[in-house]
Scaffold this motif. Structure first.
Motif, PDB file in Angstrom:
ATOM      1  N   MET A   1       0.825  -1.036   0.105  1.00 57.26           N
ATOM      2  CA  MET A   1      -0.141  -0.029   0.016  1.00 57.26           C
ATOM      3  C   MET A   1       0.894   1.279  -0.127  1.00 57.26           C
ATOM      4  SD  MET A   1      -3.194   1.214   2.551  1.00 57.26           S
ATOM      5  CE  MET A   1      -2.210   1.596   4.037  1.00 57.26           C
ATOM      6  N   LYS A   2       0.705   2.216  -0.701  1.00 62.63           N
ATOM      7  CA  LYS A   2       1.481   3.507  -0.897  1.00 62.63           C
ATOM      8  C   LYS A   2       0.522   4.618  -0.236  1.00 62.63           C
ATOM      9  CE  LYS A   2       3.494   2.353  -5.097  1.00 62.63           C
ATOM     10  NZ  LYS A   2       3.884   2.981  -6.434  1.00 62.63           N
ATOM     11  N   ARG A   3       1.121   5.543   0.501  1.00 62.99           N
ATOM     12  CA  ARG A   3       0.542   6.622   0.886  1.00 62.99           C
ATOM     13  C   ARG A   3       1.324   7.795   0.397  1.00 62.99           C
ATOM     14  NH1 ARG A   3      -0.846   6.177   7.115  1.00 62.99           N
ATOM     15  NH2 ARG A   3      -2.136   4.211   6.913  1.00 62.99           N
ATOM     16  N   LEU A   4       0.548   8.941  -0.061  1.00 63.60           N
ATOM     17  CA  LEU A   4       1.108  10.106  -0.454  1.00 63.60           C
ATOM     18  C   LEU A   4       0.379  11.171   0.347  1.00 63.60           C
ATOM     19  CD1 LEU A   4       0.168   9.671  -4.227  1.00 63.60           C
ATOM     20  CD2 LEU A   4       2.410   9.409  -3.294  1.00 63.60           C
ATOM     21  N   PHE A   5       1.441  12.235   0.888  1.00 61.07           N
ATOM     22  CA  PHE A   5       1.155  13.397   1.725  1.00 61.07           C
ATOM     23  C   PHE A   5       1.184  14.382   0.940  1.00 61.07           C
ATOM     24  CE2 PHE A   5       2.332   9.949   4.328  1.00 61.07           C
ATOM     25  CZ  PHE A   5       1.365   9.932   5.514  1.00 61.07           C
ATOM     26  N   TYR A   6       0.251  15.255   1.082  1.00 59.08           N
ATOM     27  CA  TYR A   6       0.397  16.817   0.227  1.00 59.08           C
ATOM     28  C   TYR A   6       0.289  17.657   1.427  1.00 59.08           C
ATOM     29  CZ  TYR A   6      -0.716  14.289  -3.944  1.00 59.08           C
ATOM     30  OH  TYR A   6      -0.787  13.627  -5.039  1.00 59.08           O
ATOM     31  N   LEU A   7       1.011  18.719   1.678  1.00 58.63           N
ATOM     32  CA  LEU A   7       0.922  19.786   2.417  1.00 58.63           C
ATOM     33  C   LEU A   7       0.610  20.846   1.768  1.00 58.63           C
ATOM     34  CD1 LEU A   7       4.177  19.083   4.311  1.00 58.63           C
ATOM     35  CD2 LEU A   7       1.954  18.543   5.236  1.00 58.63           C
ATOM     36  N   ASP A   9      -1.642  25.043   2.012  1.00 56.39           N
ATOM     37  CA  ASP A   9      -2.001  26.125   2.747  1.00 56.39           C
ATOM     38  C   ASP A   9      -3.348  26.799   2.873  1.00 56.39           C
ATOM     39  OD1 ASP A   9      -1.483  27.231   0.519  1.00 56.39           O
ATOM     40  OD2 ASP A   9       0.123  28.506   1.069  1.00 56.39           O
ATOM     41  N   ALA A  10      -4.037  25.964   1.718  1.00 60.18           N
ATOM     42  CA  ALA A  10      -5.377  26.750   1.748  1.00 60.18           C
ATOM     43  C   ALA A  10      -6.542  25.456   1.134  1.00 60.18           C
ATOM     44  CB  ALA A  10      -5.495  27.722   0.478  1.00 60.18           C
ATOM     45  N   ILE A  11      -7.800  25.569   1.611  1.00 65.08           N
ATOM     46  CA  ILE A  11      -8.696  24.701   1.204  1.00 65.08           C
ATOM     47  C   ILE A  11      -8.957  24.498  -0.460  1.00 65.08           C
ATOM     48  CG2 ILE A  11     -10.844  26.334   1.584  1.00 65.08           C
ATOM     49  CD1 ILE A  11     -10.774  22.480   3.022  1.00 65.08           C
ATOM     50  N   ASP A  12      -8.722  25.753  -1.017  1.00 67.51           N
ATOM     51  CA  ASP A  12      -8.936  25.695  -2.303  1.00 67.51           C
ATOM     52  C   ASP A  12      -7.900  24.717  -2.893  1.00 67.51           C
ATOM     53  OD1 ASP A  12     -11.005  27.346  -2.232  1.00 67.51           O
ATOM     54  OD2 ASP A  12      -9.830  29.327  -2.329  1.00 67.51           O
ATOM     55  N   ASN A  13      -6.643  24.656  -2.419  1.00 68.08           N
ATOM     56  CA  ASN A  13      -5.876  23.719  -3.164  1.00 68.08           C
ATOM     57  C   ASN A  13      -6.046  22.204  -2.969  1.00 68.08           C
ATOM     58  OD1 ASN A  13      -4.331  26.125  -3.766  1.00 68.08           O
ATOM     59  ND2 ASN A  13      -2.872  25.697  -1.874  1.00 68.08           N
ATOM     60  N   VAL A  14      -6.727  21.938  -1.642  1.00 68.39           N
ATOM     61  CA  VAL A  14      -7.273  20.610  -1.594  1.00 68.39           C
ATOM     62  C   VAL A  14      -8.314  20.288  -2.230  1.00 68.39           C
ATOM     63  CG1 VAL A  14      -8.382  19.316   0.491  1.00 68.39           C
ATOM     64  CG2 VAL A  14      -6.539  20.730   1.205  1.00 68.39           C
ATOM     65  N   ASP A  19     -10.055  17.025  -6.785  1.00 67.68           N
ATOM     66  CA  ASP A  19     -10.790  17.205  -8.317  1.00 67.68           C
ATOM     67  C   ASP A  19      -9.840  16.154  -9.084  1.00 67.68           C
ATOM     68  OD1 ASP A  19     -12.836  18.456  -7.513  1.00 67.68           O
ATOM     69  OD2 ASP A  19     -12.103  20.377  -8.356  1.00 67.68           O
ATOM     70  N   ASP A  20      -8.531  16.345  -9.072  1.00 66.43           N
ATOM     71  CA  ASP A  20      -7.478  15.661  -9.879  1.00 66.43           C
ATOM     72  C   ASP A  20      -7.477  14.110  -9.555  1.00 66.43           C
ATOM     73  OD1 ASP A  20      -6.516  17.907 -11.004  1.00 66.43           O
ATOM     74  OD2 ASP A  20      -4.796  18.307  -9.974  1.00 66.43           O
ATOM     75  N   LEU A  21      -7.770  13.929  -8.132  1.00 65.61           N
ATOM     76  CA  LEU A  21      -7.827  12.184  -7.898  1.00 65.61           C
ATOM     77  C   LEU A  21      -8.830  11.763  -8.252  1.00 65.61           C
ATOM     78  CD1 LEU A  21      -6.271  12.646  -4.045  1.00 65.61           C
ATOM     79  CD2 LEU A  21      -5.028  11.583  -6.357  1.00 65.61           C
ATOM     80  N   HIS A  22      -9.951  12.334  -8.227  1.00 63.15           N
ATOM     81  CA  HIS A  22     -11.414  12.022  -8.835  1.00 63.15           C
ATOM     82  C   HIS A  22     -11.100  11.555 -10.212  1.00 63.15           C
ATOM     83  CE1 HIS A  22     -13.476  13.877  -5.197  1.00 63.15           C
ATOM     84  NE2 HIS A  22     -13.511  12.451  -4.893  1.00 63.15           N
ATOM     85  N   GLY A  25      -9.594   8.549 -11.188  1.00 66.75           N
ATOM     86  CA  GLY A  25     -10.416   7.375 -10.564  1.00 66.75           C
ATOM     87  C   GLY A  25     -10.165   6.962  -9.160  1.00 66.75           C
ATOM     88  N   VAL A  26      -9.571   7.844  -8.401  1.00 70.14           N
ATOM     89  CA  VAL A  26      -9.604   7.765  -6.855  1.00 70.14           C
ATOM     90  C   VAL A  26     -10.741   8.141  -6.365  1.00 70.14           C
ATOM     91  CG1 VAL A  26      -8.307   8.070  -4.790  1.00 70.14           C
ATOM     92  CG2 VAL A  26      -7.096   7.778  -7.073  1.00 70.14           C
ATOM     93  N   SER A  27     -11.574   7.109  -5.545  1.00 70.55           N
ATOM     94  CA  SER A  27     -12.776   7.556  -4.816  1.00 70.55           C
ATOM     95  C   SER A  27     -12.582   8.127  -3.584  1.00 70.55           C
ATOM     96  CB  SER A  27     -13.664   6.145  -4.678  1.00 70.55           C
ATOM     97  OG  SER A  27     -13.055   5.428  -3.720  1.00 70.55           O
TER      98      SER A  27
END
Length: 64
Positions: A1-7, A9-14, A19-22, A25-27
């Motif tokens: 299993m792989k884990r990716l972490f993104y840091l 500073d704004a909810i818009d970036n999240v 949206d990119d992950l969706h 094909g990532v649910s």
């Protein structure tokens, strides 16, 4: 299993990363977001992390 972490500073970036992950094909059940602003995650329709994801509780229970 792989884990990716993104840091970020704004909810818009999240929301953009979500949206990119969706689009790839990532649910929602495959990624979780840890934030101090739970209401912001809810209003942006981003799946927040559970208590088990935020803490290391399962490891402490095993060591118990």
């Amino acid at each position: 299993m792989k884990r990716l972490f993104y840091l970020v500073d704004a909810i818009d970036n999240v929301e953009s990363i979500s949206d990119d992950l969706h689009r790839d094909g990532v649910s929602n059940w495959r990624f979780h977001v840890v934030s101090k602003d739970e209401a912001g995650l809810y209003s942006h329709h981003v799946h927040s992390a559970s208590v088990l994801d935020r803490t290391d509780l399962p490891r402490f229970v095993e060591r118990g």
